[in-house]
Design a protein around this motif. Structure first.
Motif, PDB file in Angstrom:
ATOM      1  N   VAL A 167     -12.249 -12.299  18.812  1.00  0.00           N
ATOM      2  CA  VAL A 167     -11.172 -11.311  18.697  1.00  0.00           C
ATOM      3  C   VAL A 167      -9.857 -11.887  19.204  1.00  0.00           C
ATOM      4  O   VAL A 167      -8.802 -11.696  18.585  1.00  0.00           O
ATOM      5  CB  VAL A 167     -11.534 -10.024  19.466  1.00  0.00           C
ATOM      6  CG1 VAL A 167     -10.330  -9.090  19.545  1.00  0.00           C
ATOM      7  CG2 VAL A 167     -12.697  -9.315  18.790  1.00  0.00           C
ATOM      8  N   LEU A 168      -9.903 -12.601  20.315  1.00  0.00           N
ATOM      9  CA  LEU A 168      -8.684 -13.233  20.823  1.00  0.00           C
ATOM     10  C   LEU A 168      -8.097 -14.184  19.790  1.00  0.00           C
ATOM     11  O   LEU A 168      -6.875 -14.264  19.626  1.00  0.00           O
ATOM     12  CB  LEU A 168      -8.988 -13.989  22.120  1.00  0.00           C
ATOM     13  CG  LEU A 168      -9.298 -13.131  23.347  1.00  0.00           C
ATOM     14  CD1 LEU A 168      -9.722 -14.014  24.521  1.00  0.00           C
ATOM     15  CD2 LEU A 168      -8.099 -12.284  23.741  1.00  0.00           C
ATOM     16  N   GLY A 169      -8.969 -14.888  19.073  1.00  0.00           N
ATOM     17  CA  GLY A 169      -8.503 -15.798  18.035  1.00  0.00           C
ATOM     18  C   GLY A 169      -7.841 -15.068  16.879  1.00  0.00           C
ATOM     19  O   GLY A 169      -6.825 -15.522  16.338  1.00  0.00           O
ATOM     20  N   VAL A 170      -8.400 -13.921  16.493  1.00  0.00           N
ATOM     21  CA  VAL A 170      -7.822 -13.124  15.403  1.00  0.00           C
ATOM     22  C   VAL A 170      -6.433 -12.626  15.788  1.00  0.00           C
ATOM     23  O   VAL A 170      -5.475 -12.727  15.010  1.00  0.00           O
ATOM     24  CB  VAL A 170      -8.746 -11.935  15.060  1.00  0.00           C
ATOM     25  CG1 VAL A 170      -8.039 -10.964  14.114  1.00  0.00           C
ATOM     26  CG2 VAL A 170     -10.035 -12.427  14.428  1.00  0.00           C
ATOM     27  N   VAL A 171      -6.311 -12.087  16.997  1.00  0.00           N
ATOM     28  CA  VAL A 171      -5.022 -11.561  17.455  1.00  0.00           C
ATOM     29  C   VAL A 171      -3.998 -12.686  17.573  1.00  0.00           C
ATOM     30  O   VAL A 171      -2.841 -12.543  17.166  1.00  0.00           O
ATOM     31  CB  VAL A 171      -5.189 -10.829  18.807  1.00  0.00           C
ATOM     32  CG1 VAL A 171      -3.836 -10.352  19.329  1.00  0.00           C
ATOM     33  CG2 VAL A 171      -6.139  -9.645  18.658  1.00  0.00           C
ATOM     34  N   GLU A 172      -4.422 -13.814  18.107  1.00  0.00           N
ATOM     35  CA  GLU A 172      -3.502 -14.941  18.266  1.00  0.00           C
ATOM     36  C   GLU A 172      -3.054 -15.489  16.915  1.00  0.00           C
ATOM     37  O   GLU A 172      -1.880 -15.829  16.727  1.00  0.00           O
ATOM     38  CB  GLU A 172      -4.162 -16.042  19.085  1.00  0.00           C
ATOM     39  CG  GLU A 172      -3.218 -17.181  19.431  1.00  0.00           C
ATOM     40  CD  GLU A 172      -3.839 -18.156  20.405  1.00  0.00           C
ATOM     41  OE1 GLU A 172      -3.133 -18.603  21.325  1.00  0.00           O
ATOM     42  OE2 GLU A 172      -5.037 -18.472  20.246  1.00  0.00           O
ATOM     43  N   SER A 173      -3.970 -15.570  15.968  1.00  0.00           N
ATOM     44  CA  SER A 173      -3.627 -16.061  14.635  1.00  0.00           C
ATOM     45  C   SER A 173      -2.617 -15.139  13.955  1.00  0.00           C
ATOM     46  O   SER A 173      -1.659 -15.604  13.320  1.00  0.00           O
ATOM     47  CB  SER A 173      -4.894 -16.177  13.784  1.00  0.00           C
ATOM     48  OG  SER A 173      -4.587 -16.569  12.467  1.00  0.00           O
ATOM     49  N   ALA A 174      -2.822 -13.831  14.100  1.00  0.00           N
ATOM     50  CA  ALA A 174      -1.887 -12.865  13.518  1.00  0.00           C
ATOM     51  C   ALA A 174      -0.513 -12.989  14.174  1.00  0.00           C
ATOM     52  O   ALA A 174       0.525 -12.899  13.509  1.00  0.00           O
ATOM     53  CB  ALA A 174      -2.430 -11.456  13.686  1.00  0.00           C
ATOM     54  N   GLU A 180       5.912 -17.419  13.090  1.00  0.00           N
ATOM     55  CA  GLU A 180       6.403 -18.459  12.184  1.00  0.00           C
ATOM     56  C   GLU A 180       7.359 -17.873  11.151  1.00  0.00           C
ATOM     57  O   GLU A 180       8.393 -18.471  10.829  1.00  0.00           O
ATOM     58  CB  GLU A 180       5.222 -19.133  11.490  1.00  0.00           C
ATOM     59  CG  GLU A 180       5.633 -20.274  10.566  1.00  0.00           C
ATOM     60  CD  GLU A 180       4.442 -20.942   9.910  1.00  0.00           C
ATOM     61  OE1 GLU A 180       4.660 -21.906   9.146  1.00  0.00           O
ATOM     62  OE2 GLU A 180       3.298 -20.501  10.149  1.00  0.00           O
ATOM     63  N   LEU A 181       7.027 -16.692  10.650  1.00  0.00           N
ATOM     64  CA  LEU A 181       7.892 -16.042   9.669  1.00  0.00           C
ATOM     65  C   LEU A 181       9.250 -15.714  10.284  1.00  0.00           C
ATOM     66  O   LEU A 181      10.296 -15.964   9.681  1.00  0.00           O
ATOM     67  CB  LEU A 181       7.225 -14.764   9.160  1.00  0.00           C
ATOM     68  CG  LEU A 181       8.060 -13.908   8.198  1.00  0.00           C
ATOM     69  CD1 LEU A 181       8.314 -14.655   6.900  1.00  0.00           C
ATOM     70  CD2 LEU A 181       7.362 -12.585   7.908  1.00  0.00           C
ATOM     71  N   LEU A 182       9.234 -15.175  11.491  1.00  0.00           N
ATOM     72  CA  LEU A 182      10.490 -14.808  12.144  1.00  0.00           C
ATOM     73  C   LEU A 182      11.353 -16.030  12.445  1.00  0.00           C
ATOM     74  O   LEU A 182      12.580 -15.976  12.373  1.00  0.00           O
ATOM     75  CB  LEU A 182      10.200 -14.052  13.441  1.00  0.00           C
ATOM     76  CG  LEU A 182       9.754 -12.593  13.279  1.00  0.00           C
ATOM     77  CD1 LEU A 182       9.276 -12.033  14.608  1.00  0.00           C
ATOM     78  CD2 LEU A 182      10.888 -11.745  12.731  1.00  0.00           C
TER      79      LEU A 182
END
Length: 261
Positions: A167-174, A180-182
């Motif tokens: 879950v930590l990986g999912v949140v961090e990836s998001a 990166e977009l910003l």
């Protein structure tokens, strides 16, 4: 289903008849299995359960109200709508936050660790759905989408004793995707607020990992139990028969009590 039924529950809370309000809500939830609540109806349900929660004073009743609140919001079929998802995620977050804080007040309960694991499983289920909906409804930099990510990261921190690396990986990836977009956009509406939310998520993930590692180390370390003060006093008062340390070697003496060389 007519909204008048839920309006009756709202009117009951206005007159502080919370028992009637929650009874009406339960009847509606049990009798309308195929109805998808719209935003206004979800807000009425939120209002009733928040009022009930504010009048609950015992730990067990607080947790029961929170679970009932979450179940009411997550009841299928669900409305996938911008306002509905945005409003629901705040209520769901607050309910889990309350459950977490109440559970932390009873760490000696025999089922404490099991309850924490089960609650975290529900958190993961709830926010996996909310995040999937968010990716459909908002762009990566939009505040409503980042608010869900913030809420999820705060729960990771609050449940750091049972949070999973997945879950930590999912949140961090998001978070990384939005960051990166910003960074590649010169001007974006609410850019400062979006960056602040991403910084919050980043801090929460970092702190969650640190606390999770601390919990893992504390669970693997074996510490011998320290004697209580009462036991210590009893041992010291009966040192002639019980000793908490190895006996000191005594020198052998002759018949006159002098040390023999």
């Amino acid at each position: 289903m007519s909204g008048d039924i839920l309006q009756e529950a709202f009117n009951a809370t206005v007159s502080r008849d919370y028992e009637k309000a929650v009874t009406v809500i339960r009847e509606v939830l049990s009798s309308t299995t195929n109805h998808s609540f719209n935003v206004e109806q979800l807000e009425l349900i939120d209002h009733v359960y928040s009022c009930i929660l504010n009048t609950s004073h015992y730990d067990e009743s607080l947790i029961d109200v929170c679970w009932e609140w979450i179940d009411a919001i997550e009841r299928s079929p669900r409305t996938v709508d911008i306002r509905a998802v945005s409003s629901s995620q705040l209520s769901i977050y607050y309910a889990y936050h309350t459950i977490c804080r109440v559970q932390e007040r009873m760490p000696r309960k025999p089922t404490y660790q099991q309850l924490r694991q089960e609650t975290w499983t529900r958190v993961t289920h709830s926010f996996s759905y909310l995040w999937a909906a968010a990716t459909q409804l908002w762009k990566p930099h939009e505040l409503d989408r980042l608010d869900i990510l913030c809420s999820w990261s705060y729960l990771c921190l609050q449940f750091s004793d049972v949070v999973t690396d997945e879950v930590l990986g999912v949140v961090e990836s998001a978070k990384d995707t939005s960051k990166e977009l910003l960074s590649n956009v010169i001007v974006i509406e609410n850019g400062h607020q979006a960056n602040q939310r991403l910084l919050t998520v980043e801090r929460n993930i970092r702190d969650s990992r640190a606390l999770a590692e601390k919990w893992r180390r504390s669970n693997t370390d074996v510490h011998p139990p320290r004697p209580s003060s009462e036991t210590q006093l009893r041992v010291e008062s009966s040192s002639s028969t019980i000793s908490i340390s190895p006996p000191m070697p005594k020198k052998w003496c002759g018949s006159e009590g002098r040390e023999r060389s």
